[in-house]
Design an enzyme around this catalytic site. Sequence first.
Site, PDB file in Angstrom:
ATOM      1  N   HIS A 218       0.765  -1.140  -0.082  1.00  0.00           N
ATOM      2  CA  HIS A 218      -0.170   0.125  -0.058  1.00  0.00           C
ATOM      3  C   HIS A 218       1.006   1.138   0.123  1.00  0.00           C
ATOM      4  CE1 HIS A 218      -3.742  -1.903   0.659  1.00  0.00           C
ATOM      5  NE2 HIS A 218      -3.088  -2.714   1.434  1.00  0.00           N
TER       6      HIS A 218
ATOM      7  N   THR B 220      13.405  -9.661   2.348  1.00  0.00           N
ATOM      8  CA  THR B 220      13.279  -8.355   1.551  1.00  0.00           C
ATOM      9  C   THR B 220      13.998  -8.240   0.368  1.00  0.00           C
ATOM     10  OG1 THR B 220      14.879  -7.209   3.257  1.00  0.00           O
ATOM     11  CG2 THR B 220      12.570  -7.369   3.657  1.00  0.00           C
ATOM     12  N   LYS B 221      14.948  -9.113   0.150  1.00  0.00           N
ATOM     13  CA  LYS B 221      15.899  -8.718  -1.081  1.00  0.00           C
ATOM     14  C   LYS B 221      15.999 -10.005  -1.323  1.00  0.00           C
ATOM     15  CE  LYS B 221      18.511  -4.978   0.638  1.00  0.00           C
ATOM     16  NZ  LYS B 221      19.822  -4.660   0.962  1.00  0.00           N
TER      17      LYS B 221
END
Length: 204
Positions: free
Chosen positions: A122, A174-175
């Site tokens: 979002h 996250t990577k």
Amino acid sequence: MSLKDKIKNNPRLKKLVHWMLIPTGEARPRLWVKWFVNPFIHKRGKGSKVRSRTRMDVLPFNQFQLGANSTIEDFCTINNGVGDVSIGENSLIGMGNVIIGPVSIGNNVIFAQNIVVSGLNHEYRDVNQPIQAQKILVAPIVVEDDCWIAANSVITSGVTIGKHSVIAAGAVVTKDIPPYSVAVGNPARIIKRYDFELKDWVRV
């Protein structure tokens, strides 16, 4: 111009079609869509199974595919509302997982329990609007063949997990994770890689 493009480019028509498919404020499709539309649009391979207590929030305007001999266990939620969801052959989606497209999962993949994989984010940066009113951002997640994703992991949007990699329990990815790696922690970091010359897993 295709029918899909005509609907997308006409806000009033798009709103009407969306309402016909999904009740206002919900993600779950109407029963007529589930019973009379989805079975003819979405692809299920031979021997695949979706357990009866799985929540299938899948809609006809994006793809859902489940490969041969793959299983989605009870208490999962599968949502293709903002992007395709594709699961390959001989893969297991364990109990209580949440998969929100766009997500592509390869062959021979194991998802343990209570994993969240979401290609959706979002927007939040406009402080003059509620986050709920801001646009949705999407970036595809790819989990390549032969991976094991352990319990309570989170995979964030835009991430690729390479072939034959292991994501440890509770990791937050996250990577991108290269092929043949073991990743742990929050944020996830690589602790082992397979060395093809030594033919062994080596600590990084």
